[in-house]
Design a protein around this motif. Structure first.
Motif, mmCIF file in Angstrom:
data_model
loop_
_atom_site.group_PDB
_atom_site.id
_atom_site.type_symbol
_atom_site.label_atom_id
_atom_site.label_comp_id
_atom_site.label_asym_id
_atom_site.label_seq_id
_atom_site.Cartn_x
_atom_site.Cartn_y
_atom_site.Cartn_z
ATOM 1 N N PHE A 135 -47.421 20.694 -20.971
ATOM 2 C CA PHE A 135 -47.047 20.169 -22.201
ATOM 3 C C PHE A 135 -47.996 18.826 -22.617
ATOM 4 O O PHE A 135 -48.494 19.001 -23.903
ATOM 5 N N ALA A 136 -48.261 18.155 -21.530
ATOM 6 C CA ALA A 136 -49.421 16.888 -21.967
ATOM 7 C C ALA A 136 -50.733 17.889 -22.315
ATOM 8 O O ALA A 136 -51.379 17.356 -23.244
ATOM 9 N N ARG A 137 -51.301 18.815 -21.411
ATOM 10 C CA ARG A 137 -52.189 19.461 -21.898
ATOM 11 C C ARG A 137 -52.331 20.163 -23.354
ATOM 12 O O ARG A 137 -53.220 20.141 -23.985
ATOM 13 N N GLU A 138 -51.062 20.620 -23.609
ATOM 14 C CA GLU A 138 -51.074 21.185 -24.966
ATOM 15 C C GLU A 138 -51.083 20.234 -26.032
ATOM 16 O O GLU A 138 -51.727 20.430 -27.123
ATOM 17 N N ILE A 139 -50.463 19.140 -25.699
ATOM 18 C CA ILE A 139 -50.500 18.038 -26.913
ATOM 19 C C ILE A 139 -52.126 17.569 -27.117
ATOM 20 O O ILE A 139 -52.590 17.327 -28.031
ATOM 21 N N ARG A 140 -53.037 17.280 -26.022
ATOM 22 C CA ARG A 140 -54.036 16.985 -25.933
ATOM 23 C C ARG A 140 -55.333 18.225 -26.666
ATOM 24 O O ARG A 140 -56.278 17.990 -27.477
ATOM 25 N N ARG A 141 -54.741 19.389 -26.649
ATOM 26 C CA ARG A 141 -55.441 20.549 -27.034
ATOM 27 C C ARG A 141 -55.104 20.505 -28.552
ATOM 28 O O ARG A 141 -56.008 20.647 -29.360
ATOM 29 N N LEU A 142 -53.820 20.078 -28.917
ATOM 30 C CA LEU A 142 -53.568 20.073 -30.597
ATOM 31 C C LEU A 142 -53.940 19.128 -31.039
ATOM 32 O O LEU A 142 -54.212 18.693 -32.261
ATOM 33 N N PHE A 143 -53.903 17.830 -30.268
ATOM 34 C CA PHE A 143 -54.301 16.392 -30.896
ATOM 35 C C PHE A 143 -55.376 15.803 -29.946
ATOM 36 O O PHE A 143 -55.258 14.890 -29.163
ATOM 37 N N ARG A 150 -50.763 8.205 -23.928
ATOM 38 C CA ARG A 150 -49.674 8.430 -24.906
ATOM 39 C C ARG A 150 -49.270 10.020 -24.936
ATOM 40 O O ARG A 150 -48.080 10.207 -25.036
ATOM 41 N N ALA A 151 -50.274 10.909 -24.461
ATOM 42 C CA ALA A 151 -50.026 12.297 -24.317
ATOM 43 C C ALA A 151 -49.123 12.471 -23.217
ATOM 44 O O ALA A 151 -48.228 13.265 -23.150
ATOM 45 N N ARG A 152 -49.351 11.828 -22.206
ATOM 46 C CA ARG A 152 -48.631 11.958 -20.880
ATOM 47 C C ARG A 152 -47.324 11.349 -21.189
ATOM 48 O O ARG A 152 -46.246 11.898 -20.705
ATOM 49 N N ALA A 153 -46.963 10.015 -22.011
ATOM 50 C CA ALA A 153 -45.701 9.513 -22.180
ATOM 51 C C ALA A 153 -44.925 10.467 -23.255
ATOM 52 O O ALA A 153 -43.723 10.673 -22.860
ATOM 53 N N ILE A 154 -45.447 11.041 -24.128
ATOM 54 C CA ILE A 154 -44.886 11.915 -24.968
ATOM 55 C C ILE A 154 -44.186 13.153 -24.170
ATOM 56 O O ILE A 154 -43.076 13.621 -24.657
ATOM 57 N N ALA A 155 -45.360 13.675 -23.238
ATOM 58 C CA ALA A 155 -44.702 14.863 -22.419
ATOM 59 C C ALA A 155 -43.589 14.530 -21.491
ATOM 60 O O ALA A 155 -42.833 15.335 -21.296
ATOM 61 N N VAL A 156 -43.976 13.450 -20.826
ATOM 62 C CA VAL A 156 -42.522 13.235 -19.914
ATOM 63 C C VAL A 156 -41.307 12.989 -20.742
ATOM 64 O O VAL A 156 -40.213 13.329 -20.228
ATOM 65 N N HIS A 157 -41.391 12.248 -21.964
ATOM 66 C CA HIS A 157 -40.226 12.219 -22.667
ATOM 67 C C HIS A 157 -39.566 13.282 -23.138
ATOM 68 O O HIS A 157 -38.249 13.545 -23.320
ATOM 69 N N GLU A 177 -46.690 25.723 -30.752
ATOM 70 C CA GLU A 177 -47.347 24.860 -31.483
ATOM 71 C C GLU A 177 -46.379 23.897 -32.154
ATOM 72 O O GLU A 177 -46.497 22.515 -32.248
ATOM 73 N N ALA A 178 -45.205 24.464 -32.987
ATOM 74 C CA ALA A 178 -44.532 23.743 -33.915
ATOM 75 C C ALA A 178 -43.626 22.877 -32.707
ATOM 76 O O ALA A 178 -43.305 21.566 -33.160
ATOM 77 N N ALA A 179 -43.217 23.097 -31.500
ATOM 78 C CA ALA A 179 -42.364 22.467 -30.834
ATOM 79 C C ALA A 179 -43.163 21.196 -30.268
ATOM 80 O O ALA A 179 -42.730 20.044 -30.393
ATOM 81 N N VAL A 180 -44.358 21.649 -29.820
ATOM 82 C CA VAL A 180 -45.130 20.493 -29.333
ATOM 83 C C VAL A 180 -45.542 19.368 -30.395
ATOM 84 O O VAL A 180 -45.494 18.093 -30.257
ATOM 85 N N THR A 181 -45.844 19.840 -31.692
ATOM 86 C CA THR A 181 -45.930 18.935 -32.816
ATOM 87 C C THR A 181 -44.745 18.302 -33.190
ATOM 88 O O THR A 181 -45.091 16.954 -33.575
ATOM 89 N N SER A 182 -43.725 18.588 -33.035
ATOM 90 C CA SER A 182 -42.324 18.209 -33.221
ATOM 91 C C SER A 182 -42.290 16.786 -32.196
ATOM 92 O O SER A 182 -41.602 15.922 -32.730
ATOM 93 N N ALA A 183 -42.619 17.138 -30.857
ATOM 94 C CA ALA A 183 -42.553 15.960 -30.336
ATOM 95 C C ALA A 183 -43.354 14.876 -30.269
ATOM 96 O O ALA A 183 -42.940 13.837 -30.432
ATOM 97 N N VAL A 184 -44.507 15.270 -30.737
ATOM 98 C CA VAL A 184 -45.536 13.937 -30.946
ATOM 99 C C VAL A 184 -45.012 13.384 -32.258
ATOM 100 O O VAL A 184 -45.299 12.000 -32.470
ATOM 101 N N ARG A 185 -44.866 14.068 -33.395
ATOM 102 C CA ARG A 185 -44.390 13.589 -34.612
ATOM 103 C C ARG A 185 -43.076 12.558 -34.430
ATOM 104 O O ARG A 185 -43.175 11.354 -34.763
ATOM 105 N N ALA A 186 -41.978 12.910 -33.626
ATOM 106 C CA ALA A 186 -40.878 12.189 -33.154
ATOM 107 C C ALA A 186 -41.497 10.732 -32.373
ATOM 108 O O ALA A 186 -40.791 9.822 -32.501
ATOM 109 N N ALA A 187 -42.377 10.989 -31.411
ATOM 110 C CA ALA A 187 -42.949 9.885 -30.690
ATOM 111 C C ALA A 187 -43.683 8.798 -31.610
ATOM 112 O O ALA A 187 -43.387 7.645 -31.455
#
Length: 230
Positions: A135-143, A150-157, A177-187
């Motif tokens: 999940f953290a890798r996907e966050i870093r890929r998208l962002f 922060r990517a790690r903290a968002i993924a853990v949460h 992508e939609a789910a990962v983006t949603s998690a980042v937006r919420a964080a």
């Protein structure tokens, strides 16, 4: 002496916990905690040749079954329930050695279950760690400009098992992508804007989201910068 209510028909030996004080019709000892009815007269366990047995209260199904299977002689213990007007099972009388063997087997089973739970917990922990890393890798890929911590903290949460958060949804487990983006937006909403304070001050949720929407999107655009087009 008042007669004892007739116990239910039962295949095998039946022992009664009397509600009133009863004495053995043979040896006159009493009052009896347990008795056997023979031809309508109470007998103590010793006179009924059951005095060497030990009482096992009901409640542990496995222990009861194993004790009864391992005991050459056993008896069901019942007590009359006045409110329900019926006899109810209280436990068993079994041989002490049989009870000891049954307890050993149940303890062995409990230890086996404990070890299995430990293995399962370690397996789930490893699975969760792999999923959080993905999940953290996907966050870093998208962002790409999102800080690693922060990517790690968002993924853990987002990926806590049983949390019901987006990371544990079907889309989240698929790393959409939609789910990962949603998690980042919420964080970002909760961490980088006054959203929580607005809610605490009584601002309705939809209005609070409207007020901080631009700040959230600005952070997402900043973190998104540098991503290669797909």
């Amino acid at each position: 002496m008042a007669p004892i209510a007739t116990p239910p028909h039962h295949t095998g030996l039946l022992v009664i916990q009397p509600l009133k004080k009863r004495h053995c019709a043979e040896c006159r000892t009493g009052p009896l905690a347990l008795l056997v009815l023979e031809e309508g007269a109470p007998r103590c366990l010793d006179c009924a040749d059951l005095g060497h047995l030990v009482f096992l209260p009901r409640g542990d199904t496995a222990l009861t079954r194993r004790s009864r299977e391992g005991s050459a002689l056993s008896a069901v213990v019942v007590r009359f329930n006045r409110r329900r007007s019926r006899y109810e099972r209280q436990g068993l009388l079994v041989e002490e050695a049989a009870l000891a063997r049954a307890e050993e087997r149940c303890l062995a089973d409990a230890e086996a279950r404990r070890r299995r739970r430990g293995r399962d917990a370690r397996r789930r922990e490893a699975e969760d760690l792999r999923f959080t890393d993905a999940f953290a890798r996907e966050i870093r890929r998208l962002f790409p400009c999102c800080p690693d911590d922060r990517a790690r903290a968002i993924a853990v949460h987002a990926s806590v098992r049983g949390s019901g958060r987006v990371g544990r949804s079907a889309a989240g487990r698929a790393l959409s992508e939609a789910a990962v983006t949603s998690a980042v937006r919420a964080a970002v909403r909760h961490t980088d804007t006054p959203y929580d304070q607005l809610l605490m001050s009584g601002v309705p949720r939809h209005e609070a989201r409207r007020r901080i929407a631009e700040a959230v999107e600005a952070t997402l655009r900043e973190w998104h910068a540098g991503r290669e087009p797909t």
